[in-house]
Design a protein around this motif. Structure first.
Motif, mmCIF file in Angstrom:
data_model
loop_
_atom_site.group_PDB
_atom_site.id
_atom_site.type_symbol
_atom_site.label_atom_id
_atom_site.label_comp_id
_atom_site.label_asym_id
_atom_site.label_seq_id
_atom_site.Cartn_x
_atom_site.Cartn_y
_atom_site.Cartn_z
ATOM 1 N N ASN A 59 0.819 -1.208 0.000
ATOM 2 C CA ASN A 59 0.000 0.000 0.000
ATOM 3 C C ASN A 59 0.856 1.263 0.000
ATOM 4 O O ASN A 59 0.529 2.255 -0.677
ATOM 5 N N GLU A 60 1.959 1.226 0.718
ATOM 6 C CA GLU A 60 2.820 2.409 0.796
ATOM 7 C C GLU A 60 3.521 2.688 -0.530
ATOM 8 O O GLU A 60 3.672 3.852 -0.926
ATOM 9 N N LYS A 85 1.100 4.444 -2.661
ATOM 10 C CA LYS A 85 0.442 5.580 -2.003
ATOM 11 C C LYS A 85 -1.053 5.351 -1.802
ATOM 12 O O LYS A 85 -1.882 6.228 -2.042
ATOM 13 N N GLN A 86 -1.407 4.143 -1.377
ATOM 14 C CA GLN A 86 -2.778 3.782 -1.013
ATOM 15 C C GLN A 86 -3.778 3.936 -2.172
ATOM 16 O O GLN A 86 -4.973 4.141 -1.955
ATOM 17 N N THR A 144 -5.884 -0.048 -2.749
ATOM 18 C CA THR A 144 -5.940 -0.855 -1.524
ATOM 19 C C THR A 144 -6.817 -2.094 -1.685
ATOM 20 O O THR A 144 -6.538 -3.136 -1.081
#
Length: 301
Positions: free
Chosen positions: A201-202, A205-206, A209
């Motif tokens: 996710n990081e 940048k989400q 998701t």
């Protein structure tokens, strides 16, 4: 003068009963009308047979079950709609899987056009603390031994193929950066799956998701299956597992008559070493009793 001979007249006896006329019974009085209807020895019942209460209940139960099965199959095969919420909880999935699951994937416009494989290997811990990596084995090849010369193959013969397809599809939905994270090793502690999800996710940048969550779920299922396979083949000394899914498309339809046509290259979904996950309800002993002999048939080639 009598027309009869004297001898015949003299033979006749006066005390013998006279013969009855042709249309009269011996015990019927002269002039009495003959009853042509046969006498009934017993009355014939004209009351129709009635179904018992048990038969009626059985008919109702069969009818209700048939209606439910048709409705459940319609919900399962058709596109996902809010109508599925009519069936509470997870009841629809539990009813259809594993024995009644169906799909339209054998029909146009998108029929099945490729083969999947799920390869598994493990790290074994030695008595002296050393760790040894095993060779790769194909769970698909082992399970499909149940299809050979079997007119009624069990659904268990398709478990590895189905899970390989699910994991490969979820992996394809990731970004290239997230796929590189999937290829890394995650196995330390009990939260390694969560750490991998956070990292995916990081890196994006989400932004996707849901795709990441879907992939993590399939990693969990695949890992649990791989653990069963590893322990069935190599025993309790397994400390880590690694699995690799692949897909190979068939020869395109327009090239079906080309003798020089070659199969397209394999498409891999690479994953690193993973920790051990055991799902609730897994029975490793029963799984090993079925899978180990099948794998032995493959390795004996």
């Amino acid at each position: 003068m009598s027309v009869l001979s004297p001898e015949r007249d003299g033979d006749a006896r006066l005390d013998e009963p006279l013969a009855a006329p042709p249309n009269q019974k011996p015990d019927q009085k002269p002039g009495q009308k003959r009853n042509r209807k046969p006498a009934r020895s017993q009355a014939v019942s004209t009351t129709p047979k009635r179904r018992t209460r048990g038969a009626r209940v059985a008919v109702v139960i069969v009818g209700l079950f048939t209606a439910w099965h048709i409705f459940a199959s319609f919900l399962w095969i058709g596109p996902v709609t809010p109508l599925r919420q009519v069936v509470p909880g997870n009841l629809l999935t539990q009813y259809m899987i594993p024995w009644l699951g169906q799909s339209w994937s054998v029909f146009a416009p998108e029929p099945i056009n490729g083969n999947y494989d799920l390869r598994i290997r493990a790290v074994l811990a030695g008595d002296d603390g050393t760790e040894i990596a095993t060779k790769w084995i194909s769970a698909v090849d082992a399970e499909q031994k149940m299809l050979v010369h079997n007119l009624f193959p069990p659904r268990a013969s398709n478990l590895a193929t189905k899970q390989a397809s699910s994991l490969k599809g979820a992996w394809d939905a990731l970004t290239p950066e997230q796929q590189k994270i999937a290829a890394l090793n995650y196995f330390k502690g009990d939260s390694w799956l969560g750490r991998m999800q956070v990292a995916m996710n990081e890196v994006n940048k989400q932004k996707n998701t849901m795709a990441v969550a879907t992939y993590i779920v399939q990693e969990r299922y695949t890992d649990a299956y791989a653990v069963q396979v590893a322990r069935a083949v190599w025993g309790k000394s397994v400390v880590r597992v690694q699995y690799q899914t692949s897909r190979q498309n068939i020869i395109p339809f327009e090239q079906r008559n080309n003798p020089d046509a070659k199969l397209p290259p394999l498409q891999y979904a690479n994953t690193g070493w993973r920790g051990l996950i055991v799902m609730p309800g897994q029975n490793e002993q029963q799984f090993a009793e079925i899978f180990a002999p099948l794998n032995a048939k493959v390795t004996q080639k």
